[in-house]
Design an enzyme around this catalytic site. Structure first.
Site, PDB file in Angstrom:
ATOM      1  N   LEU A  34      78.712  96.030  50.539  1.00 31.27           N
ATOM      2  CA  LEU A  34      78.116  97.111  49.753  1.00 31.27           C
ATOM      3  C   LEU A  34      78.638  96.903  48.342  1.00 31.27           C
ATOM      4  O   LEU A  34      79.850  96.825  48.140  1.00 31.27           O
ATOM      5  CB  LEU A  34      78.543  98.472  50.315  1.00 31.27           C
ATOM      6  CG  LEU A  34      77.884  99.728  49.728  1.00 31.27           C
ATOM      7  CD1 LEU A  34      76.375  99.693  49.933  1.00 31.27           C
ATOM      8  CD2 LEU A  34      78.468 100.980  50.376  1.00 31.27           C
ATOM      9  N   ASP A  35      77.736  96.773  47.358  1.00 35.81           N
ATOM     10  CA  ASP A  35      78.198  96.343  46.043  1.00 35.81           C
ATOM     11  C   ASP A  35      79.151  97.347  45.400  1.00 35.81           C
ATOM     12  O   ASP A  35      79.219  98.518  45.774  1.00 35.81           O
ATOM     13  CB  ASP A  35      77.038  95.950  45.122  1.00 35.81           C
ATOM     14  CG  ASP A  35      76.121  97.095  44.750  1.00 35.81           C
ATOM     15  OD1 ASP A  35      76.622  98.183  44.465  1.00 35.81           O
ATOM     16  OD2 ASP A  35      74.896  96.886  44.715  1.00 35.81           O
ATOM     17  N   LYS A  36      79.902  96.864  44.440  1.00 34.13           N
ATOM     18  CA  LYS A  36      81.001  97.612  43.830  1.00 34.13           C
ATOM     19  C   LYS A  36      80.558  98.969  43.297  1.00 34.13           C
ATOM     20  O   LYS A  36      81.258  99.977  43.453  1.00 34.13           O
ATOM     21  CB  LYS A  36      81.621  96.775  42.709  1.00 34.13           C
ATOM     22  CG  LYS A  36      82.766  97.454  41.968  1.00 34.13           C
ATOM     23  CD  LYS A  36      83.298  96.557  40.863  1.00 34.13           C
ATOM     24  CE  LYS A  36      84.384  97.248  40.055  1.00 34.13           C
ATOM     25  NZ  LYS A  36      84.903  96.381  38.956  1.00 34.13           N
TER      26      LYS A  36
END
Length: 242
Positions: free
Chosen positions: A102-104
């Site tokens: 899950l991207d930053k």
């Protein structure tokens, strides 16, 4: 059941490396059957072993956690440039790692586990496991509201020229003037951001609310809960057929 050195046992349970285990033992942070452990001590699964007063799971026991990843936490184990690594955020007696990314800048549900086979099954692109998100696009004087044309194009699949692929068809519905719910079945890097940008919108926030059958529920950012019972059984049945 054969005995083995305590540091080796802790490493095989996923708690830490052997060297780290020896350090914890020397610092008096490990007990065996209520007594402070000693370096080189022999143990097996019948012993009650605590690290920092928390019980160590049997090395054959599978652990799956539902974790609400906060914004700003990076899904990585070794990136020395990451300010906050996901593997440093969850303190659990068994070493776990993330199943899917899950991207930053996004927040929401991510599963953590010590079961490598489950991770492989969940990350297999051909499996088509669902992941559900709530997305808000930037609002303001010069920003467009979500339109039916936008929804139709997202639903059908969007061509991403930088990756030279067209995304798979997906489920999507409008939830507000500048928000929508979307269900994806593939794991293209930063997929939602790329798709919306290609159609002239810019993402403000992304929140993942479901992975397969597991829902975020009322977990607050930084909180986690172990999966058990029917919920865990269903996850394994969907992902691995048992």
């Amino acid at each position: 059941m054969g005995k083995e050195r305590l540091n080796k046992y802790l490493a095989s349970c996923g708690v830490c490396s052997r060297r780290e285990a020896d350090r914890l033992i020397l610092e008096g942070r490990v007990t065996v059957n209520g007594k402070t452990a000693e370096v080189g001590e022999q143990v097996d699964g019948r012993d009650e072993i605590l690290v920092n007063r928390k019980p160590v799971q049997d090395k054959n026991e599978k652990v799956v956690l539902a974790y609400h990843k906060p914004t700003g936490v990076t899904c990585t184990e070794k990136d020395r440039f990451a300010e906050k690594k996901i593997t440093d955020m969850v303190k659990y007696p068994v070493r776990v790692t993330y199943a899917g990314r899950l991207d930053k800048e996004a927040h929401g549900l991510i599963l953590l586990t010590n079961d490598g086979e489950l991770i492989d099954a969940m990350m297999r692109g051909s499996a088509g496991h669902e992941k559900e998100y709530i997305v808000k696009v930037k609002a303001g004087r010069y920003c467009k509201e979500i339109t039916e044309d936008f929804l139709a194009k997202m639903r059908a699949g969007v061509y991403l020229p930088e990756l030279e692929i067209t995304t798979k068809p997906c489920k999507i519905e409008k939830t507000g003037k500048f928000s929508f719910k979307i269900i994806l079945t593939q794991g293209v890097n930063r997929q939602i951001r790329r798709m919306t940008r290609e159609l002239g919108y810019h993402v403000e926030t992304i929140k993942r609310t479901r992975v397969v059958n597991i829902r975020l529920g009322d977990l607050k950012p930084g909180e986690y809960r172990p999966l058990k019972g029917e919920e865990l059984h269903e996850l394994y049945h969907i992902c691995m057929g048992h």
